[in-house]
Design an enzyme around this catalytic site. Structure first.
Site, PDB file in Angstrom:
ATOM      1  N   HIS A  83      32.648  33.430  46.731  1.00 43.54           N
ATOM      2  CA  HIS A  83      32.329  33.715  45.451  1.00 43.54           C
ATOM      3  C   HIS A  83      32.075  32.218  44.850  1.00 43.54           C
ATOM      4  CE1 HIS A  83      36.559  33.774  44.180  1.00 43.54           C
ATOM      5  NE2 HIS A  83      36.249  33.089  43.307  1.00 43.54           N
ATOM      6  N   ASP A 219      36.463  36.568  51.854  1.00 43.31           N
ATOM      7  CA  ASP A 219      35.982  35.592  50.751  1.00 43.31           C
ATOM      8  C   ASP A 219      35.779  34.371  50.894  1.00 43.31           C
ATOM      9  OD1 ASP A 219      34.918  34.807  48.290  1.00 43.31           O
ATOM     10  OD2 ASP A 219      36.106  35.865  47.236  1.00 43.31           O
ATOM     11  N   SER A 650      40.310  29.212  42.721  1.00 48.12           N
ATOM     12  CA  SER A 650      39.644  29.813  43.989  1.00 48.12           C
ATOM     13  C   SER A 650      39.149  28.852  44.666  1.00 48.12           C
ATOM     14  CB  SER A 650      38.303  30.514  43.397  1.00 48.12           C
ATOM     15  OG  SER A 650      38.514  31.929  43.012  1.00 48.12           O
TER      16      SER A 650
HETATM   17  N1  ARG Z   1      38.372  37.578  40.773  1.00 49.43           N
HETATM   18  C1  ARG Z   1      38.221  36.591  41.507  1.00 49.43           C
HETATM   19  C2  ARG Z   1      38.003  35.368  40.483  1.00 49.43           C
HETATM   20  O1  ARG Z   1      38.377  35.230  39.790  1.00 49.43           O
HETATM   21  C3  ARG Z   1      36.868  36.679  42.377  1.00 49.43           C
HETATM   22  C4  ARG Z   1      35.646  37.008  41.653  1.00 49.43           C
HETATM   23  C5  ARG Z   1      34.580  37.350  42.572  1.00 49.43           C
HETATM   24  N2  ARG Z   1      33.262  38.199  41.720  1.00 49.43           N
HETATM   25  C6  ARG Z   1      33.450  39.510  41.739  1.00 49.43           C
HETATM   26  N3  ARG Z   1      32.631  39.940  40.800  1.00 49.43           N
HETATM   27  N4  ARG Z   1      33.973  40.325  42.731  1.00 49.43           N
HETATM   28  O2  ARG Z   1      37.218  34.493  40.742  1.00 49.43           O
HETATM   29  N1  GLU Z   2      39.080  34.188  41.800  1.00 52.20           N
HETATM   30  C1  GLU Z   2      39.522  33.319  40.965  1.00 52.20           C
HETATM   31  C2  GLU Z   2      38.615  32.045  40.793  1.00 52.20           C
HETATM   32  O1  GLU Z   2      37.479  32.031  40.744  1.00 52.20           O
HETATM   33  C3  GLU Z   2      40.728  32.913  41.343  1.00 52.20           C
HETATM   34  C4  GLU Z   2      41.651  34.105  40.999  1.00 52.20           C
HETATM   35  C5  GLU Z   2      42.301  34.062  39.705  1.00 52.20           C
HETATM   36  O2  GLU Z   2      41.792  33.916  38.553  1.00 52.20           O
HETATM   37  O3  GLU Z   2      43.560  33.929  39.832  1.00 52.20           O
HETATM   38  O4  GLU Z   2      39.065  30.805  40.561  1.00 52.20           O
END
Ligand code: ARG
Ligand code: GLU
Length: 725
Positions: A83, A219, A650
């Site tokens: 991502h 991911d 991330s």
């Molecule tokens: N929650 C993770 C982050 O904050 C992964 C995001 C990937 N995006 C999604 N819509 N699945 O970045």
């Molecule tokens: N998916 C998140 C990012 O893009 C990390 C997840 C979080 O917020 O802990 O940095």
């Protein structure tokens, strides 16, 4: 009993447990090393951060300024999340070469794809510059004067750094302005895409599984840093060569078990751990619900079109994912804050804080003043969030109007030459903007979101030209017709018309922009926003910032027994904990590891989130896991840890007790996303992809064994001895 409860709650919010905390790498020796060792770490703080020898920090790279990545080979191979690389993967994709759907693997260096604008930044060293930045500040009571001195000091301190042309120095405030650290960085500008799994792996579970455990997403994606012949940063050139790093992470094949020490090293973006209860209450009751409602609407509109049309699905894939991400995060955050009684905990903490203050303490007035100001700011803060979510975030053409406003400003300030200069930059961004725009969707969003604006914000903030009675509309009539006319009448709904407008002479173009109905509508709305919402907001916010700075300082003085860590601010941090499951609700226990079996359990044929490829099914049936299976013969996918992470983490490496890579951080569990505001040891967990799954996908699934050959695979547990350097 009540007293005990109070003490317990106060204690839990006042004491940093292992797990909580985003620590500065250069201070680990002083603050954390002995605790880390007691938790099982076999390295020294010096192996993590050193300016005299290659250390872990030399393998940890800020990716594009918004994610983390790490060097995993002597040829500058960079690992980050799928991502995080998604924008790049998407921009190289088309219906014919759909790398999102099918994945991408460069077979050799010449097939690696360049990404203009993408950067990779290393931290060379970190220094405490507090005394230089705050010199002469104490005497200044007035906030503005103080800021002036700080700004002057900052620019002087910056100037005194002797830097190479490719270096920069970034100075950031810590503890709400009570400390300052300088980060000297080296930024590489030629970063190429090397590999990405298909979305059925890299995005498996997509938005349904996002922020959720148990998780089965691979991911990850791979990039490579290129340097000039002297191994120094350079703009893209076919003559550039793979970068030779100071350090790269060996990768452990021995996997993880519950209780293993973990360390996560990266660039967390933003947390707010030292807010008063009033601020947390405002987030839970007012700001989050409004933002959630807006995004929900916007997502629904995109989804309807994306499901029907593959072209639209590609166009909107990255936008959808990014809007969905925080939509869901805020829901989890509010749930977690409520579930753990965060507001009440803060209140008890504040009671204890107040009780400990001496009669004549200069801190006596802080909390009552903050309470009043949070009350005052509420309607402005709400309207500000709602406006920016709509205009700058969810609808695309509205935010785009500000590029034209800047063009007009350039003309007004610097005449034809100012205009031409800005125009040449603006023209470059136009094809990219329209490539990912669908006017129907955009128009539908604006109309639906105007409705939410009008019903949510203080009536005084609704411009005359949005008041339904002025428009001859019924009191609940949708804005469809009005918005449709704006879009039909505007040149900006069409790329060619926009280019045509920009080919006019400066003065003609300027008047054409000014009389464009969509432009006039947005700029008119923005004027009201500035005058009625953002100006008063900023006035109050400035006072709140000053009080917050005092309050954070006061918390550190009053709770001397507590070990404080600074809020995340996109600077390099270390957090550590262990591999650990949790109990999300009564009678439910989450284990910390998932396996390929779970992917097959979730499999839904042809589903856009849970499909599994034929190849995956065959490999699963044949148990073709190579050296990557765990000791029970199962292929591990993801694992959980009690490391304190946030957005920006991330792509951060998860590192074992010896300094080897064991996983790749990519998410947190839903109930635990409130750790940005209030960390709770019982439910805050980060989610990592197991390094063995990454290797398996590259090697077995994609047949890109050439990449695995570049890496250094180690057996720290089997050999009883590490690897590290
Ligand atoms: N929650 C993770 C982050 O904050 C992964 C995001 C990937 N995006 C999604 N819509 N699945 O970045
Ligand atoms: N998916 C998140 C990012 O893009 C990390 C997840 C979080 O917020 O802990 O940095």
């Amino acid at each position: 009993m009540k007293r005990f409860l109070i003490l317990l709650l106060v204690f839990s919010s006042a004491t940093a447990f292992a797990g909580e905390g985003m620590w500065l790498p250069q201070l680990l020796k002083l603050l954390n090393e002995s605790e880390m060792k007691s938790m099982g770490m076999k390295m020294s703080a010096d192996d993590i951060y050193s300016i005299n020898k290659g250390s872990l920090k030399d393998a940890v790279v800020h990716f594009g300024g918004f994610c983390t990545s790490e060097v995993i080979s002597p040829q500058g191979l960079l690992l980050t999340n799928h991502h995080c690389g998604y924008g790049e993967i998407q921009s190289h994709s088309s219906v014919e070469h759909n790398y999102i759907k099918n994945g991408f693997w460069a077979k050799n260096l010449s097939e690696e794809l360049s990404n203009p604008g993408l950067t990779a930044t290393f931290i060379d060293y970190i220094e405490d510059v507090t005394s230089l930045v705050l010199a002469g500040v104490d005497a200044e009571k007035n906030l503005e004067d103080r800021q002036k001195i700080v700004d002057k000091n900052l620019s002087m301190v910056k100037k005194n750094y002797k830097l190479e042309s490719y270096q920069d120095v970034i100075i950031r405030p810590f503890f709400d302005g009570n400390q300052y650290f300088a980060f000297v960085t080296t930024t590489f500008r030629d970063v190429r895409l090397v590999g990405a799994p298909p979305e059925s792996i890299g995005k498996f579970g997509s938005d349904t599984d996002n922020w959720v455990w148990p998780r089965h997403t691979g991911d990850f994606s791979l990039f490579r840093i290129y340097a000039d012949k002297n191994n120094k940063p350079a703009d893209y050139s076919p003559d550039n060569v793979p970068y030779t790093p100071k350090h790269y992470l060996p990768i452990s094949l021995d996997g993880v078990e519950e209780g293993d020490f973990t360390l996560v090293f990266g660039f967390p973006g933003r947390t707010n751990e030292y807010l008063p209860s009033y601020a947390v209450d405002q987030i839970v009751t007012s700001l989050n619900p409004a933002k959630i409602e807006i995004r929900e609407k916007s997502l629904k509109i995109m989804d309807t079109y994306m499901r029907k049309d593959e072209k639209i699905k590609i166009k909107y894939a990255a936008k959808y994912a990014s809007i969905a991400n925080y939509w869901k995060k805020w829901i989890g955050e509010s749930t977690g804050l409520q579930k753990t009684n965060a507001v009440q905990k803060k209140q008890l903490f504040e009671e204890e804080f107040t009780k400990r203050l001496k009669k004549d303490s200069p801190y006596k007035d802080i909390l009552p003043s903050m309470e009043k100001l949070y009350n005052d700011i509420n309607k402005y803060a709400l309207a500000r969030d709602v406006y920016s979510e709509i205009v700058m975030r969810n609808v695309d053409l509205t935010g785009f109007m500000f590029s034209f406003k800047r063009l007009l400003d350039a003309y007004q300030n610097n005449g034809d030459s100012g205009y031409q200069e800005y125009l040449s930059r603006l023209k470059g961004s136009i094809p990219d903007f329209y490539k990912d725009l669908d006017v129907k969707i955009d128009q539908e969003k604006l109309s639906a979101l105007l409705d939410i604006y009008v019903k949510t914000v203080d009536p005084d903030f609704v411009p005359d030209f949005l008041q339904r009675e002025n428009l001859g509309m019924a009191s609940d009539e949708p804005y469809d017709e009005m918005v449709k006319n704006l879009y039909i009448g505007s040149s900006f709904s069409d790329e060619n018309a926009t280019m045509k407008l920009l080919s006019l002479s400066p003065s003609e173009a300027v008047s054409a922009v000014k009389s464009d109905p969509l432009y006039a509508f947005i700029i008119g709305w923005n004027d009201i926003f500035v005058q009625k919402i953002s100006n008063p907001y900023n006035d109050i916010k400035r006072k709140l910032d000053e009080l917050q700075s005092n309050y954070t300082n006061a918390q550190m003085e009053v709770f001397k027994e507590k070990r404080f860590y600074p809020d995340a601010n996109s600077t390099m941090r270390v957090t550590y904990g262990q591999v650990e499951g949790y109990q999300p609700r009564d009678a439910v226990e989450y284990e910390p590891n998932t396996y390929l079996d779970g992917v097959m359990e979730k499999y839904i044929p042809n589903d856009y989130e849970f499909d599994v490829s034929e190849r995956m099914k065959t490999l699963y049936q044949n148990k073709d896991f190579g050296p990557y299976a765990d000791k029970n013969g199962k292929l591990p996918i993801c694992f959980l840890g009690s490391n304190h992470t946030t957005g920006g983490n991330s792509g951060s490496p998860a590192i074992d007790a010896y300094g080897n890579l064991i996983g790749l951080n990519f998410d947190r569990v839903w109930e635990g996303t409130m750790s940005d505001i209030n960390y709770d040891r019982s439910i805050c967990r980060n989610i990592m992809v197991d390094a063995r799954y990454i290797l398996w996908v590259i090697d077995k699934y994609a047949g890109a064994g050439n990449l695995v050959k570049e890496m250094k695979l180690v057996h720290p547990k089997k050999n009883k001895y590490p690897s590290c350097k």
